[in-house]
Motif scaffolding. Structure first.
Motif, short mmCIF file in Angstrom:
data_model
loop_
_atom_site.label_atom_id
_atom_site.label_comp_id
_atom_site.label_asym_id
_atom_site.label_seq_id
_atom_site.Cartn_x
_atom_site.Cartn_y
_atom_site.Cartn_z
N UNK A 329 0.86 -1.18 0.00
CA UNK A 329 0.00 0.00 0.00
C UNK A 329 0.90 1.22 0.00
N UNK A 330 0.57 2.13 -0.88
CA UNK A 330 1.47 3.27 -1.03
C UNK A 330 0.65 4.53 -0.90
N UNK A 331 -0.29 4.50 0.06
CA UNK A 331 -1.32 5.53 0.06
C UNK A 331 -0.80 6.90 0.43
N UNK A 332 -1.36 7.86 -0.29
CA UNK A 332 -1.10 9.26 0.01
C UNK A 332 -2.06 9.66 1.12
N UNK A 333 -1.62 10.53 2.03
CA UNK A 333 -2.57 11.04 3.02
C UNK A 333 -3.49 12.08 2.38
N UNK A 334 -2.87 13.11 1.80
CA UNK A 334 -3.68 14.21 1.28
C UNK A 334 -3.37 14.52 -0.18
N UNK A 335 -4.43 14.74 -0.95
CA UNK A 335 -4.26 15.34 -2.26
C UNK A 335 -5.00 16.66 -2.23
N UNK A 379 -5.91 7.77 -8.10
CA UNK A 379 -4.79 6.91 -8.52
C UNK A 379 -3.68 6.85 -7.48
N UNK A 380 -3.53 7.94 -6.75
CA UNK A 380 -2.53 7.95 -5.67
C UNK A 380 -3.08 7.33 -4.39
N UNK A 381 -4.33 6.89 -4.45
CA UNK A 381 -5.02 6.34 -3.27
C UNK A 381 -5.01 7.32 -2.11
N UNK A 382 -5.31 8.58 -2.41
CA UNK A 382 -5.34 9.57 -1.33
C UNK A 382 -6.46 9.25 -0.36
N UNK A 383 -6.13 9.31 0.93
CA UNK A 383 -7.16 9.05 1.93
C UNK A 383 -8.06 10.26 2.10
N UNK A 384 -7.49 11.43 1.94
CA UNK A 384 -8.25 12.67 2.12
C UNK A 384 -7.95 13.62 0.98
N UNK A 385 -8.96 14.43 0.65
CA UNK A 385 -8.75 15.47 -0.35
C UNK A 385 -9.12 16.81 0.27
N UNK A 386 -8.26 17.78 0.07
CA UNK A 386 -8.60 19.16 0.46
C UNK A 386 -8.87 19.93 -0.82
N UNK A 387 -10.02 20.57 -0.90
CA UNK A 387 -10.34 21.34 -2.09
C UNK A 387 -10.31 22.83 -1.76
N UNK A 422 -7.62 16.24 14.16
CA UNK A 422 -8.78 15.57 14.76
C UNK A 422 -9.59 14.83 13.68
N UNK A 423 -9.64 15.38 12.48
CA UNK A 423 -10.40 14.71 11.42
C UNK A 423 -9.73 13.41 10.94
N UNK A 424 -8.39 13.39 10.95
CA UNK A 424 -7.69 12.19 10.46
C UNK A 424 -7.53 11.14 11.53
N UNK A 425 -7.75 11.54 12.77
CA UNK A 425 -7.61 10.55 13.85
C UNK A 425 -8.91 9.80 14.10
N UNK A 426 -9.97 10.21 13.45
CA UNK A 426 -11.26 9.58 13.70
C UNK A 426 -11.26 8.10 13.33
#
Ligand code: ATP
Ligand code: MG
Length: 426
Positions: A329-335, A379-387, A422-426
């Motif tokens: 697994x090569x997941x990105x945290x944020x895109x 494609x980067x398997x981002x767990x979270x996206x900030x727009x 706090x949002x990523x620790x949920x």
């Protein structure tokens, strides 16, 4: 295709390189607990470093060496194994001197080169992780080295290993045994393989190591070296066995095991696994032993050594699949998705902020539309996206989205780190 890698080599590409990093990292952590430090020696050495140490009749020296003469006509060889270079370095840097705490414990990892017929788990460029402990004759160093190898494998969750040990005794042991072995093999001379015929008088122990099926059958009934151990050698081996028992480490003794290199004496060992990924039967993944003469052979004083080498490719073949899946697994945290040209600078800065909070973060560098950016996030398997769009920019906010749950939230820039944590620790 125009360019291809040389036969017997491999590219280690992501995400598989994660497995390599994990194995190497685990090795570093494990060895450190046993007070080992890393040594890095050249990938090529003078040919004699290997021919002196491996022995002129070993497969490595006679058939498998990548050697050449350089522009200055020096006879150079790519290292086929790690020990010789480490011993050469130990001697050259005078680490045997009294100012260095003993035993000197060193580990290495890196590529090795052997001209072999490539097949599964057997390459021309392969990788070894190995350790060497210099300056102690204690059989407990033998056991510590073996225990460390097993500990390492356990930490990698490799199970079903089998430890095989033997003793090659001391010089007198080998002298007496050598003659006994020649006496046993000579009547069978005509049945021996060509290699073994040649080795019978030069180095009869090599015959025990033959890969030829007929040779192997012949040596099954050969005299056992264990019956030739001198009292000192026997005592050494007895302590090894007792101490292994004390640690609860199971082992079997194979008195025909001699190992591929000439420089071993006293304890030698192999750790084998029976795993379909490596083919039929028990396959060695880690091997080593004591080499009390090698430091002298390479120009140093009398100084004993004990070590092992372990093939990384073979190890990776048997790493359990669950662990591999996890490691791949090569997941990105944020895109970060930027909507509109006006927010590009702010988005760029936002990505850098995320990294300063220790998140793995990335963004678009190809001027893609928002839809394309979301595709990249996928494609980067981002767990979270900030727009970030123009209205967010004006209001000092960003839009957070958890890609797994679909949960979205508007968060304020002035409380970015806290909110994100706090949002990523949920
Ligand atoms: P084998 O009998 O399988 O040829 P060896 O006695 O030549 O092994 P060592 O010199 O003891 O092997 O090397 C230690 C370990 O390095 C081996 O157990 C194996 O895991 C690995 N190894 C050796 N040669 C290769 C190769 N050509 N490709 C991949 N790994 C190798
Ligand atoms: Mg070999």
């Amino acid at each position: 295709m125009k360019y291809q890698k040389p036969k017997g080599t491999a590219d280690i590409i992501p995400p598989f390189s994660n497995e390599w990093q994990f194995v190497e990292q685990t090795a570093r952590e494990t060895f450190k607990l046993y007070n080992y430090s890393e040594v890095r020696t050249p990938i090529f050495e003078n040919f004699e470093v290997f021919s002196r140490s491996a022995g002129d009749t070993s497969d490595i020296v006679t058939k498998e060496m990548y050697d050449f003469h350089d522009k200055g006509d020096r006879h150079i060889a790519l290292r086929p194994e790690g020990t010789a270079g480490v011993v050469r370095s130990f001697v050259e840097n005078k680490l045997y001197g009294p100012e260095h705490a003993k035993p000197v414990k060193q580990y290495y990892m890196g590529p090795m080169f052997r001209y072999e017929r490539p097949q599964s788990g057997r390459l021309r460029e392969f990788h070894q992780i190995g350790v060497e402990a210099f300056g102690s004759d204690s059989p407990r160093i033998d056991v510590e080295t073996i225990a460390m190898a097993i500990d390492f494998l356990h930490r990698l969750k490799v199970d079903g290993t089998k430890l095989v040990i033997n003793s090659l005794g001391d010089l007198d042991t080998r002298k007496n045994y050598r003659q006994a072995l020649i006496d046993y093999l000579e009547p069978h001379f005509d049945e021996l393989s060509e290699d073994s015929k040649e080795r019978l008088h030069k180095n009869p122990l090599r015959v025990l190591d033959s890969k030829d099926a007929n040779d192997q059958k012949l040596v099954e009934d050969a005299p056992s070296i264990l019956d030739f151990l001198t009292p000192t050698a026997k005592e050494h081996f007895d302590v090894v066995k007792e101490t292994l028992d004390q640690l609860g480490i199971d082992f079997v003794i194979d008195s025909n095991m001699v190992r591929g290199l000439d420089y071993y004496n006293h304890t030698i060992f192999e750790i084998m696994v029976n795993n379909k990924a490596l083919g039929h039967g028990d396959v060695t993944i880690c091997a080593g032993g004591r080499y009390n003469g090698l430091v002298e052979e390479l120009g140093g004083p009398e100084c004993s050594g004990m070590g092992f080498g372990l093939g990384v490719e073979r190890l990776l073949l048997i790493l359990n699949q669950e662990l591999k899946d996890e490691l791949q697994k090569n997941d990105l945290d944020f895109y970060v998705v930027a909507i509109g040209n006006k927010v590009k600078n702010a988005a760029f800065k936002l990505v850098q902020d995320l990294r300063s909070f220790n998140y793995r973060a990335d963004q678009d560098y190809l001027d893609r539309k928002p839809k394309g950016q979301f595709k990249s996030a996928d494609k980067y398997h981002a767990k979270y996206v900030l727009t970030l769009g123009e209205s967010e920019l004006e209001q000092g906010t960003v839009n957070f989205k958890n890609m797994e749950t679909g949960v979205e939230k508007v968060i304020k820039n002035d409380n970015l780190e806290q909110e994100i944590k706090s949002l990523t620790e949920e």
